[in-house]
Design a protein around this motif. Sequence first.
Motif, short mmCIF file in Angstrom:
data_model
loop_
_atom_site.label_atom_id
_atom_site.label_comp_id
_atom_site.label_asym_id
_atom_site.label_seq_id
_atom_site.Cartn_x
_atom_site.Cartn_y
_atom_site.Cartn_z
N ALA A 299 0.85 -1.23 0.61
CA ALA A 299 0.06 0.07 0.16
C ALA A 299 0.49 0.90 0.44
CB ALA A 299 -1.42 -0.10 0.91
N ALA A 300 1.21 1.66 -1.42
CA ALA A 300 2.18 2.87 -1.23
C ALA A 300 1.95 4.03 -1.64
CB ALA A 300 3.13 2.66 -2.46
N TYR A 301 2.05 4.45 -0.65
CA TYR A 301 2.32 6.20 -0.95
C TYR A 301 3.41 6.68 -1.46
CZ TYR A 301 4.50 11.02 0.35
OH TYR A 301 4.92 12.40 -0.10
N ASN A 302 3.27 7.53 -3.00
CA ASN A 302 4.32 7.73 -3.73
C ASN A 302 4.41 9.23 -4.46
OD1 ASN A 302 5.58 7.44 -6.30
ND2 ASN A 302 4.49 6.94 -7.45
N ALA A 303 5.69 9.07 -3.85
CA ALA A 303 6.63 10.48 -4.03
C ALA A 303 6.48 11.26 -5.27
CB ALA A 303 6.92 11.44 -2.65
N GLN A 304 6.18 11.73 -6.38
CA GLN A 304 6.94 12.17 -7.32
C GLN A 304 7.17 13.83 -7.45
OE1 GLN A 304 2.32 11.55 -10.09
NE2 GLN A 304 3.39 9.26 -9.60
N GLU A 305 8.39 13.51 -8.59
CA GLU A 305 9.51 14.57 -8.71
C GLU A 305 9.57 14.53 -10.46
OE1 GLU A 305 13.56 15.05 -6.94
OE2 GLU A 305 12.01 14.38 -4.73
N ILE A 306 8.76 15.78 -11.13
CA ILE A 306 8.71 15.74 -12.24
C ILE A 306 9.58 17.26 -12.97
CG2 ILE A 306 7.67 15.56 -14.56
CD1 ILE A 306 6.95 13.31 -12.03
N ARG A 307 11.24 16.80 -13.48
CA ARG A 307 11.91 17.76 -13.78
C ARG A 307 11.99 17.99 -15.83
NH1 ARG A 307 15.09 19.79 -10.21
NH2 ARG A 307 14.70 18.62 -7.72
N PHE A 345 -1.72 8.30 -4.54
CA PHE A 345 -1.64 6.28 -3.84
C PHE A 345 -1.11 5.69 -4.77
CE2 PHE A 345 -4.31 2.64 -2.63
CZ PHE A 345 -3.28 1.95 -1.59
N SER A 346 -0.40 4.82 -4.60
CA SER A 346 0.31 3.62 -5.54
C SER A 346 0.32 2.22 -5.11
CB SER A 346 1.30 3.93 -6.57
OG SER A 346 1.43 5.68 -6.56
N PRO A 347 -0.93 1.66 -5.37
CA PRO A 347 -0.51 0.50 -4.65
C PRO A 347 0.20 -0.84 -6.10
CG PRO A 347 -2.57 0.43 -5.37
CD PRO A 347 -1.53 1.80 -5.76
N MET A 374 2.81 -1.49 -10.98
CA MET A 374 2.79 -0.56 -9.81
C MET A 374 1.61 -0.09 -10.60
SD MET A 374 7.07 0.14 -8.69
CE MET A 374 7.96 -0.45 -10.84
N MET A 375 1.04 0.67 -9.62
CA MET A 375 -0.26 1.35 -10.22
C MET A 375 0.28 3.06 -9.88
SD MET A 375 -3.26 -0.32 -9.07
CE MET A 375 -4.87 0.83 -10.31
N ASP A 376 -0.67 3.67 -10.76
CA ASP A 376 -0.54 5.14 -10.77
C ASP A 376 1.08 6.04 -10.42
OD1 ASP A 376 -2.54 5.32 -11.18
OD2 ASP A 376 -3.06 5.40 -9.33
N VAL A 377 1.79 5.35 -11.73
CA VAL A 377 3.91 5.81 -12.22
C VAL A 377 3.73 6.92 -12.91
CG1 VAL A 377 5.97 4.41 -11.77
CG2 VAL A 377 4.09 3.52 -10.82
N ALA A 378 4.33 8.02 -12.74
CA ALA A 378 5.04 9.54 -13.11
C ALA A 378 5.27 8.37 -14.07
CB ALA A 378 5.47 10.52 -13.07
#
Length: 418
Positions: A299-307, A345-347, A374-378
């Motif tokens: 049950a993963a929290y996903n902190a995304q950084e986009i550059r 949220f990226s389960p 993995m779901m909802d990955v940038a």
Amino acid sequence: MMNKKRISRLLLTAIFFAVSGVTHGNIRDAQLFESSIPNNYDGGVRANDGFFFTFNFLYWQLPSPDDGVVGDPAMDGNPVYWNTLATEPSEGTQSSIRSDWNSGSFEDVWKVGQKYTFGFMNEHWGWNCQIFTIGGSSHVNGRNVQVGFNDPGEFLHGYYGRWETTDEEEVLVPVRTEGTERLGVNFPVANMYNKIETWGIEFNMIRRSHATSVGIFELGVGVRYLKWDETFGFNGGAEVEITEDEDGNETITYINRGVLDGSSWNTSSVNHLVGPQLALRWFRTTGRFSLDVTGKFIAAYNAQEIRQGGYLSNGVEFYEENFYHTQIPAGGMSVTSRKETYDVFSPAVELNVNMNFTITRKMAFQVGWTGLFMMDVARPMGMTDYTLSDDYIFGLKSGKNKEDIFVHGFNAGILFNY
């Protein structure tokens, strides 16, 4: 947003307390596998205790992006003005633009990585820690690659021309097409790439069942961190021929040139997935062979950084015989540098299937297969916005930071008990 230092402290603290609680066991006769000699005690072959360590080579398929176009799909079919340097300016033609490359141009790549697993079991309780790392890149090369830009700032509006000498005097003057039109972007030579680096670490507390006739079950509860780092980039330029004389001096001859020759851009995304993990493992031994199957849910929290960054050149404006003229400054212009962050949220779920063969009482050989979803990955390719406006150059598409990923592949390695 949770940073890497905080994640590392959390994992190290959990490992310290877990190891402190289980080191009282007797490990002198511990082995990695269940005994290879059949044993009917408690209804089935018993598993072994003690410290264990596993090293595996990975051969995994890294997936190409599922969504993304090099250019703005909404611009496909819009009229643009074309002219090749081999024809008279007056012979330029007007036709429609299209974006040649998309995510389907990439192929999934198979790459080699490593996985390390170590832990300790004392009868029905224990712990384990697992670390893996793998990465690789995919490249596409092409010629005469068109890119359709959304150009509200009219940077690509201009004209074609050629320098000529007049009849009265040998002075170069521009002979140009009439009016100002939107020029089509065609890169004589182009390259795009997609680079992936991923690694992860997990720590689990384990509860092992009694041996039964159908095998042994283990329940694991722990914490896991996954990092998915991906970069998409594009480079476009002129087609050149390099010759060398007897003295070693090089001469560069431009064979084919385009409006934005010498341009490049890139978008990168980093996904930090961290959260609690629940695992269930089943294994059964027959003689020297052991089959084990493990399922995991995170049950993963996903902190995304986009550059994003890059540079747009003014192309062939300063070439000697023929030229284009656009509204791009003489020195070119930089892609607007930006950094965006998102919290999602990226389960994720993982399935491992391994077949083990006992070589000695303290060593075994292992082969297997792993699938990780993995779901909802940038992923950066589909997030790139090809807009040239007065306020910004390029951009990030809203809502495109959630793409599902499936990674799978094979492993082979060796297991040891102490």
